[in-house]
Design a protein around this motif. Structure first.
Motif, PDB file in Angstrom:
ATOM      1  N   VAL A   1       6.638  -0.772   9.468  1.00  0.00           N
ATOM      2  CA  VAL A   1       6.276  -1.572   7.894  1.00  0.00           C
ATOM      3  C   VAL A   1       6.927  -0.255   7.181  1.00  0.00           C
ATOM      4  CG1 VAL A   1       4.707  -1.530   6.488  1.00  0.00           C
ATOM      5  CG2 VAL A   1       4.287  -2.409   9.035  1.00  0.00           C
ATOM      6  N   PRO A   2       7.868  -0.199   5.967  1.00  0.00           N
ATOM      7  CA  PRO A   2       7.720   0.576   5.215  1.00  0.00           C
ATOM      8  C   PRO A   2       6.185   1.495   4.617  1.00  0.00           C
ATOM      9  CG  PRO A   2       8.870  -1.217   4.747  1.00  0.00           C
ATOM     10  CD  PRO A   2       8.008  -1.907   5.962  1.00  0.00           C
ATOM     11  N   ASP A   3       7.084   2.736   3.665  1.00  0.00           N
ATOM     12  CA  ASP A   3       5.919   3.471   2.835  1.00  0.00           C
ATOM     13  C   ASP A   3       5.032   2.747   2.206  1.00  0.00           C
ATOM     14  OD1 ASP A   3       6.603   4.833   1.198  1.00  0.00           O
ATOM     15  OD2 ASP A   3       8.429   4.365   1.864  1.00  0.00           O
ATOM     16  N   ASP A   4       3.941   3.123   1.548  1.00  0.00           N
ATOM     17  CA  ASP A   4       3.343   2.781   0.741  1.00  0.00           C
ATOM     18  C   ASP A   4       3.887   2.542  -0.914  1.00  0.00           C
ATOM     19  OD1 ASP A   4       1.855   2.927   2.164  1.00  0.00           O
ATOM     20  OD2 ASP A   4       0.182   3.456   1.205  1.00  0.00           O
ATOM     21  N   GLU A   5       5.310   3.473  -1.056  1.00  0.00           N
ATOM     22  CA  GLU A   5       6.102   3.636  -2.651  1.00  0.00           C
ATOM     23  C   GLU A   5       6.549   2.014  -2.387  1.00  0.00           C
ATOM     24  OE1 GLU A   5       6.697   4.542  -6.175  1.00  0.00           O
ATOM     25  OE2 GLU A   5       4.603   4.999  -5.485  1.00  0.00           O
ATOM     26  N   THR A   6       7.856   2.332  -1.269  1.00  0.00           N
ATOM     27  CA  THR A   6       8.358   1.622  -0.292  1.00  0.00           C
ATOM     28  C   THR A   6       8.157   0.312  -0.532  1.00  0.00           C
ATOM     29  OG1 THR A   6       9.892   2.600   0.544  1.00  0.00           O
ATOM     30  CG2 THR A   6      10.408   0.298   0.719  1.00  0.00           C
ATOM     31  N   LEU A   7       6.472   0.264  -0.979  1.00  0.00           N
ATOM     32  CA  LEU A   7       6.220  -1.198  -0.342  1.00  0.00           C
ATOM     33  C   LEU A   7       5.986  -1.796  -1.890  1.00  0.00           C
ATOM     34  CD1 LEU A   7       3.361  -1.333   2.579  1.00  0.00           C
ATOM     35  CD2 LEU A   7       5.925  -3.114   2.139  1.00  0.00           C
ATOM     36  N   ARG A   8       4.989  -1.012  -2.827  1.00  0.00           N
ATOM     37  CA  ARG A   8       5.147  -1.120  -3.973  1.00  0.00           C
ATOM     38  C   ARG A   8       6.414  -1.570  -5.317  1.00  0.00           C
ATOM     39  NH1 ARG A   8       1.950   3.689  -3.370  1.00  0.00           N
ATOM     40  NH2 ARG A   8      -0.478   3.316  -3.462  1.00  0.00           N
ATOM     41  N   ARG A   9       7.844  -1.029  -4.960  1.00  0.00           N
ATOM     42  CA  ARG A   9       8.220  -0.793  -5.209  1.00  0.00           C
ATOM     43  C   ARG A   9       9.136  -2.379  -4.863  1.00  0.00           C
ATOM     44  NH1 ARG A   9      13.406  -1.370  -4.154  1.00  0.00           N
ATOM     45  NH2 ARG A   9      13.116   0.293  -1.969  1.00  0.00           N
ATOM     46  N   LEU A  10       9.070  -3.146  -3.913  1.00  0.00           N
ATOM     47  CA  LEU A  10       9.240  -4.232  -3.244  1.00  0.00           C
ATOM     48  C   LEU A  10       8.635  -5.250  -4.159  1.00  0.00           C
ATOM     49  CD1 LEU A  10       9.915  -3.049   0.412  1.00  0.00           C
ATOM     50  CD2 LEU A  10      12.082  -4.063  -1.156  1.00  0.00           C
ATOM     51  N   SER A  11       7.324  -4.877  -3.813  1.00  0.00           N
ATOM     52  CA  SER A  11       6.248  -5.812  -4.769  1.00  0.00           C
ATOM     53  C   SER A  11       6.594  -6.216  -6.209  1.00  0.00           C
ATOM     54  CB  SER A  11       4.960  -5.983  -4.065  1.00  0.00           C
ATOM     55  OG  SER A  11       4.200  -6.365  -4.873  1.00  0.00           O
ATOM     56  N   SER A  12       6.898  -4.680  -6.295  1.00  0.00           N
ATOM     57  CA  SER A  12       7.236  -5.586  -7.464  1.00  0.00           C
ATOM     58  C   SER A  12       8.455  -5.895  -8.423  1.00  0.00           C
ATOM     59  CB  SER A  12       7.058  -3.845  -8.419  1.00  0.00           C
ATOM     60  OG  SER A  12       7.462  -3.696 -10.153  1.00  0.00           O
ATOM     61  N   GLU A  13       9.600  -5.933  -7.585  1.00  0.00           N
ATOM     62  CA  GLU A  13      10.982  -6.322  -7.336  1.00  0.00           C
ATOM     63  C   GLU A  13      10.917  -7.777  -7.763  1.00  0.00           C
ATOM     64  OE1 GLU A  13      13.254  -1.931  -6.587  1.00  0.00           O
ATOM     65  OE2 GLU A  13      13.550  -4.177  -5.911  1.00  0.00           O
TER      66      GLU A  13
ATOM     67  N   ALA B   1       2.526 -13.738  -4.748  1.00  0.00           N
ATOM     68  CA  ALA B   1       2.322 -12.002  -5.046  1.00  0.00           C
ATOM     69  C   ALA B   1       1.340 -11.488  -6.095  1.00  0.00           C
ATOM     70  CB  ALA B   1       3.498 -12.420  -6.671  1.00  0.00           C
ATOM     71  N   VAL B   2       0.627 -11.482  -6.626  1.00  0.00           N
ATOM     72  CA  VAL B   2      -0.298 -11.540  -6.791  1.00  0.00           C
ATOM     73  C   VAL B   2      -1.352 -10.967  -6.404  1.00  0.00           C
ATOM     74  CG1 VAL B   2      -2.411 -10.985  -8.725  1.00  0.00           C
ATOM     75  CG2 VAL B   2      -0.606 -12.054  -8.990  1.00  0.00           C
ATOM     76  N   ALA B   3      -1.554 -11.065  -4.776  1.00  0.00           N
ATOM     77  CA  ALA B   3      -2.788 -10.706  -3.776  1.00  0.00           C
ATOM     78  C   ALA B   3      -1.932  -9.608  -2.659  1.00  0.00           C
ATOM     79  CB  ALA B   3      -3.044 -12.069  -3.093  1.00  0.00           C
ATOM     80  N   THR B   4      -0.833 -10.180  -2.842  1.00  0.00           N
ATOM     81  CA  THR B   4       0.195  -9.051  -1.951  1.00  0.00           C
ATOM     82  C   THR B   4       0.220  -7.636  -2.883  1.00  0.00           C
ATOM     83  OG1 THR B   4       1.833 -11.101  -1.272  1.00  0.00           O
ATOM     84  CG2 THR B   4       2.315  -9.163  -0.670  1.00  0.00           C
ATOM     85  N   ASP B   5       0.410  -7.440  -4.374  1.00  0.00           N
ATOM     86  CA  ASP B   5       0.530  -7.041  -5.249  1.00  0.00           C
ATOM     87  C   ASP B   5      -1.155  -5.358  -5.222  1.00  0.00           C
ATOM     88  OD1 ASP B   5       1.880  -4.989  -6.456  1.00  0.00           O
ATOM     89  OD2 ASP B   5       2.117  -5.290  -8.274  1.00  0.00           O
ATOM     90  N   SER B   6      -2.123  -6.817  -4.846  1.00  0.00           N
ATOM     91  CA  SER B   6      -3.443  -5.793  -4.391  1.00  0.00           C
ATOM     92  C   SER B   6      -3.986  -4.858  -4.785  1.00  0.00           C
ATOM     93  CB  SER B   6      -4.622  -7.332  -5.059  1.00  0.00           C
ATOM     94  OG  SER B   6      -4.873  -7.525  -3.916  1.00  0.00           O
ATOM     95  N   ASP B   7      -3.322  -4.313  -3.257  1.00  0.00           N
ATOM     96  CA  ASP B   7      -4.635  -3.257  -2.651  1.00  0.00           C
ATOM     97  C   ASP B   7      -2.785  -2.573  -1.224  1.00  0.00           C
ATOM     98  OD1 ASP B   7      -5.927  -1.821  -1.683  1.00  0.00           O
ATOM     99  OD2 ASP B   7      -6.878  -3.069  -0.140  1.00  0.00           O
ATOM    100  N   ILE B   8      -1.505  -2.214  -2.576  1.00  0.00           N
ATOM    101  CA  ILE B   8      -0.693  -2.482  -0.772  1.00  0.00           C
ATOM    102  C   ILE B   8      -1.667  -1.141  -0.441  1.00  0.00           C
ATOM    103  CG2 ILE B   8       1.304  -1.217  -0.890  1.00  0.00           C
ATOM    104  CD1 ILE B   8       2.203  -3.502  -2.857  1.00  0.00           C
ATOM    105  N   PRO B   9      -1.704  -0.561   0.833  1.00  0.00           N
ATOM    106  CA  PRO B   9      -0.515  -1.388   1.560  1.00  0.00           C
ATOM    107  C   PRO B   9      -1.199  -2.435   2.525  1.00  0.00           C
ATOM    108  CG  PRO B   9      -1.398   0.936   2.659  1.00  0.00           C
ATOM    109  CD  PRO B   9      -1.890   0.659   1.513  1.00  0.00           C
ATOM    110  N   ASN B  10      -3.315  -2.249   2.558  1.00  0.00           N
ATOM    111  CA  ASN B  10      -3.940  -3.486   2.418  1.00  0.00           C
ATOM    112  C   ASN B  10      -3.337  -4.995   3.069  1.00  0.00           C
ATOM    113  OD1 ASN B  10      -5.009  -1.206   3.713  1.00  0.00           O
ATOM    114  ND2 ASN B  10      -6.450  -1.189   2.172  1.00  0.00           N
ATOM    115  N   SER B  11      -3.655  -5.417   1.531  1.00  0.00           N
ATOM    116  CA  SER B  11      -2.950  -6.774   1.083  1.00  0.00           C
ATOM    117  C   SER B  11      -1.541  -7.003   1.956  1.00  0.00           C
ATOM    118  CB  SER B  11      -2.632  -6.508  -0.294  1.00  0.00           C
ATOM    119  OG  SER B  11      -1.370  -5.687  -0.434  1.00  0.00           O
ATOM    120  N   VAL B  12      -0.702  -6.205   2.080  1.00  0.00           N
ATOM    121  CA  VAL B  12       0.826  -6.734   2.623  1.00  0.00           C
ATOM    122  C   VAL B  12       0.334  -6.415   4.139  1.00  0.00           C
ATOM    123  CG1 VAL B  12       3.526  -5.492   3.240  1.00  0.00           C
ATOM    124  CG2 VAL B  12       2.494  -5.225   0.611  1.00  0.00           C
ATOM    125  N   MET B  13      -0.245  -6.113   4.818  1.00  0.00           N
ATOM    126  CA  MET B  13      -0.126  -5.902   6.555  1.00  0.00           C
ATOM    127  C   MET B  13      -1.869  -7.622   5.975  1.00  0.00           C
ATOM    128  SD  MET B  13       0.827  -3.957   7.426  1.00  0.00           S
ATOM    129  CE  MET B  13       0.250  -3.532   8.774  1.00  0.00           C
TER     130      MET B  13
END
Length: 165
Positions: free
Chosen positions: A115-127, A28-40
């Motif tokens: 892929v969802p937009d960056d703000e959506t990815l940040r929200r999803l990752s945080s939740e 989770a920390v790795a995925t949240d570290s550099d959105i959207p690059n980390s999600v990709m």
């Protein structure tokens, strides 16, 4: 054989708990570290296998062994039965969280096209990250209850053995 099933339940539950904590502390920390690059990067990394592959095997196995322990030790101390029941409920609740909360968010982050937009990815990752600690706590309660059940079972057997003497 009964003890083997009980201790297998404890071992599996502990493994599921620590795999879940690992997901919170590392994935989770790795995925949240550099959105959207980390999600990709996570999408690419988890293309072949992902943590869900582990949980699909070991979570149901934990529930089965805990249920078997509850059945096999039903006639021991009532408190052992209660603790085994609470543990089983915790593991079922963990899977309810997985299917109703985590899978939909993971699917959006890692599988959806586009892929969802960056703000959506940040929200999803945080939740996802926040609630995974809640799930870890529920699993921890289950593991503690299993250990308490083991204690009650052995205390019950010891008392039964002393009264027979």
């Amino acid at each position: 054989m009964k003890k083997l099933i009980l201790f297998t339940s404890v071992a599996l539950a502990s493994g599921v708990l620590f795999a879940n904590v690992y997901n919170s502390m590392v994935n989770a920390v790795a995925t949240d570290s550099d959105i959207p690059n980390s999600v990709m990067a996570a999408r690419e990394f988890f293309k072949t296998v992902n943590p869900g592959d582990f949980f699909r095997i070991f979570s149901p196995a934990t529930q089965i062994f805990t249920l078997l322990s509850l059945i096999l030790f039903w006639r021991t101390a009532k408190s052992a039965r209660v603790f085994l029941g609470i543990a089983l409920l915790c593991y079922i609740l963990g899977d309810i969280f997985a299917f109703t909360y985590f899978h939909p968010r993971s699917d959006l982050m890692f599988l959806s096209e586009p892929v969802p937009d960056d703000e959506t990815l940040r929200r999803l990752s945080s939740e996802w990250s926040s609630m995974n600690w809640v799930r870890s706590f529920v699993l921890l309660v289950g593991v503690v209850c299993l250990f308490l059940a083991v204690d009650r079972i052995y205390s019950f057997k010891q008392k039964t053995h002393q009264t027979e003497l």
